[in-house]
Design an enzyme around this catalytic site. Structure first.
Site, PDB file in Angstrom:
ATOM      1  N   GLU A 111       2.978  -7.239   8.242  1.00 16.08           N
ATOM      2  CA  GLU A 111       3.140  -5.969   8.493  1.00 16.08           C
ATOM      3  C   GLU A 111       3.919  -5.330   7.174  1.00 16.08           C
ATOM      4  OE1 GLU A 111       1.427  -3.602  10.754  1.00 16.08           O
ATOM      5  OE2 GLU A 111       0.519  -5.415  11.020  1.00 16.08           O
ATOM      6  N   PRO A 156       0.949  -1.290   0.095  1.00 15.18           N
ATOM      7  CA  PRO A 156      -0.279   0.076   0.007  1.00 15.18           C
ATOM      8  C   PRO A 156       0.774   1.362   0.156  1.00 15.18           C
ATOM      9  CG  PRO A 156      -0.198  -1.135   2.063  1.00 15.18           C
ATOM     10  CD  PRO A 156       0.600  -2.205   1.136  1.00 15.18           C
ATOM     11  N   ASP A 170     -11.104   1.164 -24.492  1.00 17.14           N
ATOM     12  CA  ASP A 170     -11.115   0.982 -23.120  1.00 17.14           C
ATOM     13  C   ASP A 170     -11.725   2.221 -22.299  1.00 17.14           C
ATOM     14  OD1 ASP A 170     -11.067  -1.863 -22.918  1.00 17.14           O
ATOM     15  OD2 ASP A 170      -8.823  -1.569 -22.130  1.00 17.14           O
TER      16      ASP A 170
HETATM   17  N1  ADE Z   1      -0.791  -5.069   0.149  1.00 19.64           N
HETATM   18  C1  ADE Z   1      -1.674  -4.772   0.884  1.00 19.64           C
HETATM   19  N2  ADE Z   1      -2.461  -3.653   0.320  1.00 19.64           N
HETATM   20  C2  ADE Z   1      -2.135  -3.600  -0.747  1.00 19.64           C
HETATM   21  C3  ADE Z   1      -2.412  -2.359  -1.766  1.00 19.64           C
HETATM   22  N3  ADE Z   1      -3.206  -1.601  -1.567  1.00 19.64           N
HETATM   23  N4  ADE Z   1      -1.580  -2.400  -2.867  1.00 19.64           N
HETATM   24  C4  ADE Z   1      -0.834  -3.454  -3.268  1.00 19.64           C
HETATM   25  N5  ADE Z   1      -0.226  -4.238  -2.228  1.00 19.64           N
HETATM   26  C5  ADE Z   1      -1.075  -4.467  -1.229  1.00 19.64           C
END
Ligand code: ADE
Length: 262
Positions: A115, A88, A168
């Site tokens: 984590e 993330p 697309d």
């Molecule tokens: N792993 C956990 N959350 C993620 C996300 N939002 N994007 C990519 N990998 C992830």
């Protein structure tokens, strides 16, 4: 294009590689796909892949040695592939990134769990960090599948009609036009006459219009972020005029007058 996915849950990918367009793309040789089990590179009887974080705190961290071993193995098999860590914290993945990735030789997709991964792996082995959105999943596996799908469908020859990816949503920075199929009447709602007319010029105009208007309604940010074409500006102006007419027709019927009018 070579995809190597590094995960502690390789079974999640078994069906993914087999079905639909991904399965066909592998069959036809447009992509190659392999899943590498990170656990195979872990030491000891229990082949542990995670450990407690130095400095304390909750959660576990993916150990560096199994990840490094798995990445090295993948690099041996596909030396030209770039290594992507799904996290993330990564750069947000979008259609533009997918298009850029579709030009590359291949990717080693590292699926983090817990984590996160030991920072030393990130520093020494990872070329890009990619996020599929501002939310936290339990691991990178679903994110890896999304990247594989979005990239694979852009590889020439993968989709049936060569131009289907060009039409697309997002490909021209607009959302795609509305779609209808048979039956012509469904629960008292009819397919727009123009689509049944056989008039290709009119159909193209209608598609362009629904594409611009639905982008304005659903994702105005996509329009605000770029220079509009003259045709798009004209169309939006016409819609403005129509909307103003409707608003004007309401004054005197209890509605507030349009702002600025006396
Ligand atoms: N792993 C956990 N959350 C993620 C996300 N939002 N994007 C990519 N990998 C992830």
């Amino acid at each position: 294009m070579d995809f190597s996915v590094l995960t502690i849950f390789p079974d999640m990918f078994r069906q993914f590689w087999e079905y639909g367009i991904i399965g066909k793309a592998i069959e036809k040789g447009h992509i190659s796909a392999e899943t590498i089990n990170i656990r195979n590179f872990a030491q000891g009887r229990h082949r542990v892949t995670d450990d407690r974080p130095y400095g304390g705190g909750c959660g576990m961290v993916m150990k560096p040695e199994p990840l490094a071993g798995a990445i090295r193995e993948a690099k041996l098999r596909s030396p030209l592939s770039a290594t992507i860590l799904l996290t993330p914290q990564g750069k947000p993945f979008n259609q533009e990134t997918a298009r850029a990735f579709a030009e590359q030789d291949g990717f080693i997709l590292v699926c983090g769990r817990y984590e996160g991964v030991d920072e030393r792996v990130y520093l020494d082995f990872v070329d890009h960090e990619v996020s599929i959105g501002d939310y936290v999943l339990m691991g990178g596996e679903l994110a890896a599948m999304i990247v594989v799908e979005a990239v694979t469908r852009l590889i020439p020859g993968v989709l049936g009609g060569e131009d289907s990816a060009e039409m697309d949503s997002f490909s021209g920075d607009l959302l795609e036009h509305a779609h209808y199929t048979r039956p012509p009447g469904f629960e008292e709602k009819a397919v727009p006459d123009v689509l049944l007319s056989g008039n290709h010029g009119e159909i193209e105009k209608w598609r362009f219009e629904t594409s611009v208007v639905r982008t304005f309604l659903k994702r105005p940010d996509l329009l605000a972020d770029r220079e509009l074409t003259r045709r798009e500006v004209e169309l939006l102006k016409q819609w403005c005029i129509r909307i103003e007419k409707i608003i004007r027709s309401q004054s005197g019927r209890g509605a507030d007058p349009p702002s600025g009018s006396q």
